[in-house]
Each structure stands twice: as structure tokens, then as C-alpha cells.
Design an enzyme around this catalytic site. Structure first.
Site, PDB file in Angstrom:
ATOM      1  N   LYS A   1     -23.453  18.994  -9.066  1.00  0.00           N
ATOM      2  CA  LYS A   1     -24.561  18.439  -9.859  1.00  0.00           C
ATOM      3  C   LYS A   1     -25.553  19.568 -10.217  1.00  0.00           C
ATOM      4  CE  LYS A   1     -23.630  13.997  -7.792  1.00  0.00           C
ATOM      5  NZ  LYS A   1     -24.091  12.676  -7.389  1.00  0.00           N
TER       6      LYS A   1
ATOM      7  N   GLU B   1     -16.272   5.713  -8.901  1.00  0.00           N
ATOM      8  CA  GLU B   1     -17.507   6.021  -8.178  1.00  0.00           C
ATOM      9  C   GLU B   1     -18.473   4.843  -8.332  1.00  0.00           C
ATOM     10  OE1 GLU B   1     -18.140  10.521  -7.617  1.00  0.00           O
ATOM     11  OE2 GLU B   1     -18.922  10.027  -9.589  1.00  0.00           O
TER      12      GLU B   1
HETATM   13  P1  13P Z   1     -22.454  11.694  -3.255  1.00  0.00           P
HETATM   14  O1  13P Z   1     -21.225  12.196  -2.538  1.00  0.00           O
HETATM   15  O2  13P Z   1     -23.661  12.514  -3.009  1.00  0.00           O
HETATM   16  O3  13P Z   1     -22.661  10.237  -3.002  1.00  0.00           O
HETATM   17  O4  13P Z   1     -22.165  11.841  -4.828  1.00  0.00           O
HETATM   18  C1  13P Z   1     -20.982  11.367  -5.363  1.00  0.00           C
HETATM   19  C2  13P Z   1     -20.852  11.814  -6.752  1.00  0.00           C
HETATM   20  O5  13P Z   1     -21.596  11.400  -7.628  1.00  0.00           O
HETATM   21  C3  13P Z   1     -19.816  12.801  -7.081  1.00  0.00           C
HETATM   22  O6  13P Z   1     -19.640  12.955  -8.443  1.00  0.00           O
END
Ligand code: 13P
Length: 251
Positions: free
Chosen positions: A12, A168
């Protein structure tokens, strides 16, 4: 059907150059010699080249966190497939829930990105997932079906062979609240069945479907033991070498 596991870390909007290179180097080390699975990192655009450079000679794959459908031009703020490739990337995350929710990308735009990535030879990772409100309103499968059908509009069988899907659930992202292994398996089985209605069965059987949403060292093994879970797309736990190394070494 045996599918090759894919463990992906989505950084991210985290890590500037020095931190990114350090983390990439550690992940390169702990993924060396893992011949039965794929490992992928999606760093911010600004460090794609550096991370690719650090991981040169390793098997770790590099992805961008989004990609434009055009080769070049007046698209301020976007990145083209050729740019991703020239920086050392071979894949692109597309349709992440943060792009959908915060930046209002809709299924139509996501579809253009998918088709663009395929046209230029990048492996697209199409993210889908329902919000808490949609789950509680029993709309989960309706939402997933719409995201899959619209996101994959115009994708041929040949294209589908190059695709990865990531389920997700939005309510599980960054919340520490993972979907139970049963909830995740059920959603993955739904997606695979849907794909088998849209494509040949052997293609649906071979597509890798990743789970994402609070994947941690403590839950990766039980998630990966589910029959239709072929990998993980990891956010928070991918920012720390020790936890991501444990995840990629799932048993
Ligand atoms: P987290 O593992 O922090 O929950 O994030 C998942 C995600 O959005 C991966 O693209």
C-alpha cells in the site's frame, strides 16, 4: 487440481527507498529455495525499480498496485503497463477495495485496467469483496458476481489463464478481523463455480484465488489448508519481514 500457491504482499502507501530496499532484501532471503510456491511484492510505484533491483536473481515477482489501460499519454497520476514492466514488474493489482471505496473506481474502469494489463502482458490480480453492510444485508454473492462479471467482461479464455483473483472482504481489511476459514472457503468456492459457468471448467479449476483481509502468521496455515484458497494477499503483516516470511513459509 493442484494450484501453485501465491503469497503476495501489498505494501500500500508504505515504505520510502531505504526501508523498501531493506524489507525487500530480507524477503528475498527468506523466500530463497521455496520452489513449490510463488512470492510477490507490490511496492509503491516510487520504489518499484529499487525493489526489483534488490530482488534481481531471486524468484520474487514484482507487481504494481494499479495500472492504466493506455500505453502512454495525458493521464496525470497514472502508470502504464510498459512503465511497470520497465521498472521490473510483471503483475498488477487491480480493483483493490481502497481504489473502489476511496477513489471511486467502478467495475467499468477496473475492467479497462484488466484488459489493458492483459494486452500488455502483465498478470492482473483482480480484487473483489463485499462490505460489512453488504454481507449483513445478505448481498455478498450478488456483489461478488457483479464484480467478477463486470471486471472480467471481454476477457477471453486465453486471458483468463493469465489472471489471478483475490477475494478480500472489505470488513476484514486492516481490521484484525479475518474471515473464518469457512467463510473464506465458501466465497472462494462460489467464485470458482461462477468462473466455471463463464469459462471452461479446466480454466476455472486452474485459476488461483487468493484470500486477503488480516492474514497473519497465526491464521495463514488454516486458511491455506482450505481447498479453494490458493494464496494470500497480505497488507499489514507484509510490512514486517519476520511476519511476512512466516506467511510465505506457511505449512
Ligand atoms: P490487511 O492484511 O492489512 O488486512 O490488508 C489486506 C489487503 O488489503 C491486501 O491487499
Amino acid at each position: 487440481m493442484k494450484r501453485r500457491p501465491l503469497l503476495a504482499g501489498n505494501w500500500k502507501m508504505h515504505n520510502t527507498v531505504i526501508d523498501a530496499c531493506q524489507l525487500a532484501a530480507e524477503i528475498g532471503k527468506c523466500s530463497a529455495g521455496l520452489s513449490d510456491r510463488d512470492v510477490l511484492l507490490a511496492p509503491p510505484y516510487t520504489v518499484l525499480s529499487e525493489v526489483a533491483h534488490v530482488l534481481q536473481g531471486s524468484e520474487v515477482l514484482i507487481a504494481s498496485q494499479n495500472v492504466c489501460w493506455e500505453e502512454q499519454g495525458a493521464f496525470t497520476g497514472e502508470i502504464s503497463p510498459a512503465m511497470v514492466k520497465s521498472a521490473g514488474g510483471s503483475a498488477a493489482i487491480i480493483g483493490h477495495s481502497e481504489r473502489r471505496q476511496i477513489f471511486h473506481e467502478d467495475n467499468g474502469m477496473i475492467n479497462k485496467r484488466i484488459l489493458g494489463a492483459l494486452a500488455f502482458g502483465l498478470l492482473p490480480i483482480l480484487c473483489i469483496g463485499e462490505t460489512l453492510e453488504e454481507r449483513e444485508g445478505e448481498k455478498t454473492y450478488q456483489v461478488l458476481e457483479e464484480q467478477i462479471r463486470k471486471g472480467l467482461a471481454g476477457v477471453s479464455s486465453e486471458g483468463m489463464k493469465e489472471m489471478v483473483v483475490a477475494y478480500e472482504p472489505v470488513w476484514a481489511i486492516g481490521t484484525g478481523k479475518t474471515a473464518t476459514k469457512e467463510q473464506a472457503q465458501e466465497a472462494h468456492a462460489f467464485v470458482r463455480k461462477l468462473l466455471s459457468e463463464m469459462y471452461e471448467k479446466d480454466i476455472a479449476d486452474s485459476v488461483r484465488i487468493l484470500y486477503g483481509g488480516s492474514v497473519k502468521p497465526a491464521n495463514v496455515d488454516e486458511l491455506m489448508a482450505q481447498i479453494d484458497i490458493d494464496g494470500a494477499l497480505v497488507g499489514g503483516a507484509a510490512l514486517n519481514a519476520e511476519s511476512f516470511c512466516r506467511i510465505i513459509n506457511f505449512t
